[in-house]
Write a protein that holds these residues in place. Structure first.
Motif, PDB file in Angstrom:
ATOM      1  N   ALA A 364       0.829  -1.207   0.000  1.00 30.18           N
ATOM      2  CA  ALA A 364       0.000   0.000   0.000  1.00 30.18           C
ATOM      3  C   ALA A 364       0.865   1.258   0.000  1.00 30.18           C
ATOM      4  O   ALA A 364       0.548   2.246  -0.669  1.00 30.18           O
ATOM      5  N   VAL A 365       1.970   1.226   0.745  1.00 23.72           N
ATOM      6  CA  VAL A 365       2.875   2.373   0.771  1.00 23.72           C
ATOM      7  C   VAL A 365       3.535   2.566  -0.590  1.00 23.72           C
ATOM      8  O   VAL A 365       3.633   3.680  -1.097  1.00 23.72           O
ATOM      9  N   LYS A 366       4.002   1.488  -1.178  1.00 24.96           N
ATOM     10  CA  LYS A 366       4.675   1.596  -2.479  1.00 24.96           C
ATOM     11  C   LYS A 366       3.734   2.139  -3.551  1.00 24.96           C
ATOM     12  O   LYS A 366       4.171   2.802  -4.490  1.00 24.96           O
ATOM     13  N   ALA A 367       2.448   1.896  -3.401  1.00 22.73           N
ATOM     14  CA  ALA A 367       1.485   2.463  -4.347  1.00 22.73           C
ATOM     15  C   ALA A 367       1.460   3.984  -4.247  1.00 22.73           C
ATOM     16  O   ALA A 367       1.133   4.676  -5.214  1.00 22.73           O
ATOM     17  N   SER A 368       1.829   4.511  -3.087  1.00 24.92           N
ATOM     18  CA  SER A 368       1.862   5.966  -2.905  1.00 24.92           C
ATOM     19  C   SER A 368       3.120   6.584  -3.511  1.00 24.92           C
ATOM     20  O   SER A 368       3.172   7.797  -3.725  1.00 24.92           O
ATOM     21  N   THR A 369       4.135   5.767  -3.729  1.00 23.22           N
ATOM     22  CA  THR A 369       5.470   6.152  -4.218  1.00 23.22           C
ATOM     23  C   THR A 369       6.291   6.845  -3.134  1.00 23.22           C
ATOM     24  O   THR A 369       7.403   7.299  -3.390  1.00 23.22           O
ATOM     25  N   TYR A 370       5.757   6.892  -1.900  1.00 26.71           N
ATOM     26  CA  TYR A 370       6.463   7.582  -0.833  1.00 26.71           C
ATOM     27  C   TYR A 370       6.995   6.592   0.206  1.00 26.71           C
ATOM     28  O   TYR A 370       7.255   5.449  -0.094  1.00 26.71           O
ATOM     29  N   TRP A 371       7.125   7.019   1.437  1.00 29.18           N
ATOM     30  CA  TRP A 371       7.730   6.200   2.487  1.00 29.18           C
ATOM     31  C   TRP A 371       6.719   5.891   3.578  1.00 29.18           C
ATOM     32  O   TRP A 371       5.766   6.635   3.810  1.00 29.18           O
ATOM     33  N   SER A 372       6.949   4.799   4.292  1.00 23.19           N
ATOM     34  CA  SER A 372       6.049   4.396   5.358  1.00 23.19           C
ATOM     35  C   SER A 372       6.219   5.285   6.591  1.00 23.19           C
ATOM     36  O   SER A 372       7.315   5.768   6.882  1.00 23.19           O
ATOM     37  N   THR A 373       5.137   5.481   7.311  1.00 22.65           N
ATOM     38  CA  THR A 373       5.206   6.220   8.576  1.00 22.65           C
ATOM     39  C   THR A 373       5.631   5.306   9.720  1.00 22.65           C
ATOM     40  O   THR A 373       5.778   5.764  10.853  1.00 22.65           O
ATOM     41  N   ARG A 374       5.818   4.026   9.423  1.00 21.46           N
ATOM     42  CA  ARG A 374       6.231   3.056  10.438  1.00 21.46           C
ATOM     43  C   ARG A 374       7.756   2.974  10.500  1.00 21.46           C
ATOM     44  O   ARG A 374       8.427   2.794   9.480  1.00 21.46           O
ATOM     45  N   LYS A 375       8.285   3.049  11.695  1.00 13.27           N
ATOM     46  CA  LYS A 375       9.730   2.965  11.887  1.00 13.27           C
ATOM     47  C   LYS A 375      10.273   1.624  11.390  1.00 13.27           C
ATOM     48  O   LYS A 375      11.390   1.549  10.875  1.00 13.27           O
ATOM     49  N   SER A 376       9.491   0.573  11.550  1.00 13.94           N
ATOM     50  CA  SER A 376       9.940  -0.773  11.194  1.00 13.94           C
ATOM     51  C   SER A 376      10.124  -0.963   9.693  1.00 13.94           C
ATOM     52  O   SER A 376      10.735  -1.938   9.254  1.00 13.94           O
ATOM     53  N   LEU A 377       9.593  -0.036   8.888  1.00 13.07           N
ATOM     54  CA  LEU A 377       9.713  -0.143   7.434  1.00 13.07           C
ATOM     55  C   LEU A 377      10.599   0.953   6.853  1.00 13.07           C
ATOM     56  O   LEU A 377      10.474   1.309   5.686  1.00 13.07           O
ATOM     57  N   ALA A 378      11.493   1.467   7.660  1.00 13.89           N
ATOM     58  CA  ALA A 378      12.349   2.563   7.218  1.00 13.89           C
ATOM     59  C   ALA A 378      13.237   2.169   6.047  1.00 13.89           C
ATOM     60  O   ALA A 378      13.628   3.014   5.240  1.00 13.89           O
ATOM     61  N   ASN A 379      13.571   0.891   5.934  1.00 11.14           N
ATOM     62  CA  ASN A 379      14.475   0.431   4.873  1.00 11.14           C
ATOM     63  C   ASN A 379      13.757  -0.363   3.785  1.00 11.14           C
ATOM     64  O   ASN A 379      14.359  -1.206   3.126  1.00 11.14           O
ATOM     65  N   MET A 380      12.489  -0.070   3.571  1.00  8.15           N
ATOM     66  CA  MET A 380      11.712  -0.871   2.627  1.00  8.15           C
ATOM     67  C   MET A 380      12.152  -0.677   1.169  1.00  8.15           C
ATOM     68  O   MET A 380      11.816  -1.483   0.312  1.00  8.15           O
ATOM     69  N   TYR A 381      12.907   0.394   0.889  1.00  6.01           N
ATOM     70  CA  TYR A 381      13.366   0.630  -0.483  1.00  6.01           C
ATOM     71  C   TYR A 381      14.847   0.290  -0.658  1.00  6.01           C
ATOM     72  O   TYR A 381      15.492   0.786  -1.583  1.00  6.01           O
ATOM     73  N   GLU A 382      15.369  -0.537   0.210  1.00  5.65           N
ATOM     74  CA  GLU A 382      16.778  -0.895   0.131  1.00  5.65           C
ATOM     75  C   GLU A 382      17.096  -1.473  -1.256  1.00  5.65           C
ATOM     76  O   GLU A 382      16.392  -2.349  -1.754  1.00  5.65           O
TER      77      GLU A 382
END
Length: 444
Positions: A364-382
């Motif tokens: 759902a976050v990637k559909a926004s093209t932005y970043w997650s507000t959750r700290k646990s997903l800070a590196n989701m675009y590694e």
């Protein structure tokens, strides 16, 4: 008073405006929603045999990345229906040009959607303050609060602690410079390439160096309207540590000595032009064309949307600071529930929101093209070089102050103030007028 860019605007008008020209307080998503169609909404229906009574709910979404794209949202809803076939979701895609009018008309006509996707300045400070949003505090468990950035959580609730928004994604607005031109002119020496930061002193030295090298239009303090005003606010607030509002988000404080000093420095600086003929979207196009050598209305969406037109390295930068601690304006987007008096629909709406934000968060976050507000997903675009570069700006996110009462009036007063300053009016007088009028609106 500096020479405006009105003559160069004619060139830029041939190109489409970016999101910095939009009407959202922090509208940076530049993927456009479909325009009005013969059928105002699309519907992904539950498959048969799900058991229980079906519940049809409506979702209205502003163009937040690809949440404004029907094919993307249909794909997400298809996944949702695999787990919740009992719930039908009808979607209407809003634009920032007339979305607020549509929502307000629906509220007045008692036909508001069940779910709305946008930011706290609308969900909390506007419709929440008017008493038409449902309290969704039950979604905010201790686990969720611990995993959510503090500034984001604070923006999603009112002064009484009632939550009207459940956040999904965020971005930080920054500025950008023409690296090629800076290197050619000898101004690159003032940039910290590793951290994408610079001091206010080095920023002014860089602008002067560019000007002395023949670049008379280095940067523009655009003030033709509110489009992209997050850039001019961040520039002025950051330079000497000024603030736009108080910490409680109840009053405007832009008349601080720090902000007055910043405005006076910008007025006096060769190569910085106050231009009442352009807004943020125009500034971006002038930067992309190479007319301007820096842009104050920038984020990752601007780079990706203009990738084919850019002929130079657009290097993203934090705004200059005297302290070395940038405080960037940011965008926060998520979901709210309108209180339409139907408890069943509100529960179905919460089911969808939890699915998107808690259970299927990364997609759902990637559909926004932005970043997650959750700290646990800070590196989701590694592994994604561009996302990683712009992701570095998340650490510089400042206070989310766009929830102050009287926000609409304050935005208008801001660009009016910049126009007066650019026309030669005394800075202190102009800023005092802004604060007086904005705070009058905040208390009414």
């Amino acid at each position: 008073m500096k020479k405006p860019l009105a003559l160069t605007l004619a060139v830029s008008m041939a190109l489409s405006l970016t999101a910095c020209g939009g009407n959202s307080a922090q509208t940076t998503a530049t993927t456009k929603a479909p325009e009005t169609k013969a059928e105002p909404a699309t519907e992904t229906e539950a498959t048969s045999g799900g058991g229980g009574d079906s519940s049809e709910i409506s979702l209205w979404t502003y163009p937040i990345g690809k949440w404004g794209d029907q094919a993307t949202v249909d794909a997400l809803l298809a996944e949702f229906n695999k787990e919740h076939p009992e719930i039908k979701v009808k979607v209407e895609y809003l634009t920032y040009a007339d979305g607020d009018d549509k929502v307000n008309t629906a509220i007045e006509g008692k036909t508001a959607p069940d779910i709305i996707m946008e930011g706290p300045e609308r969900l909390v400070a506007n419709w929440g303050a008017k008493g038409v949003m449902a309290d969704i505090s039950d979604l905010w468990t201790d686990e969720v609060k611990a995993d959510t950035l503090a500034s984001v959580e604070s923006a999603c609730k009112n002064s009484d602690g009632v939550y009207y928004e459940y956040p999904l994604c965020m971005t930080a607005h920054c500025m950008a410079i023409n690296r090629d031109a800076f290197e050619k002119a000898g101004a690159w020496q003032y940039v910290d390439e590793k951290t994408h930061t610079w001091s206010t002193e080095n920023f002014l030295k860089a602008v002067q160096t560019m000007y002395d090298a023949g670049y008379t239009n280095v940067g523009a303090v655009y003030c033709g309207g509110q489009g992209g005003d997050q850039g001019t606010r961040a520039l002025i607030n950051n330079m000497y540590g000024g603030t736009y509002t108080n910490a409680d988000h109840t009053a405007y404080t832009a008349d601080s000595p720090e902000n007055i000093k910043a405005l006076e420095a910008l007025v006096a600086q060769d190569g910085i032009n106050f231009d009442p003929a352009i807004q943020g979207g125009d500034e971006v196009q002038l930067f992309v064309q190479g007319v301007l050598q820096m842009a104050f209305c920038w984020n990752i969406a601007q780079e990706t949307n203009n990738a084919d037109a850019l002929t130079f390295d657009a290097f993203p930068m934090a705004f200059p600071t005297e302290s070395g601690d940038p405080a960037l304006c940011g965008g926060i987007w998520g979901f709210g529930v309108f209180d339409n008096g139907d408890a069943g629909k509100m529960e179905s709406a919460k089911t969808f929101i939890k699915w998107a934000c808690d259970e299927n968060t990364e997609e759902a976050v990637k559909a926004s093209t932005y970043w997650s507000t959750r700290k646990s997903l800070a590196n989701m675009y590694e592994g994604d070089e561009l996302k990683t570069e712009y992701g570095e700006f998340m650490q510089y996110m400042g206070d989310y102050y766009q929830v102050v009462p009287g926000w609409a009036t304050a935005r208008t007063e801001w660009w009016n103030m910049l126009q007066k300053v650019g026309a030669g009016e005394d800075v202190t007088e102009s800023v005092n007028t802004f604060v007086t009028n904005a705070n009058a609106a905040a208390t009414n």
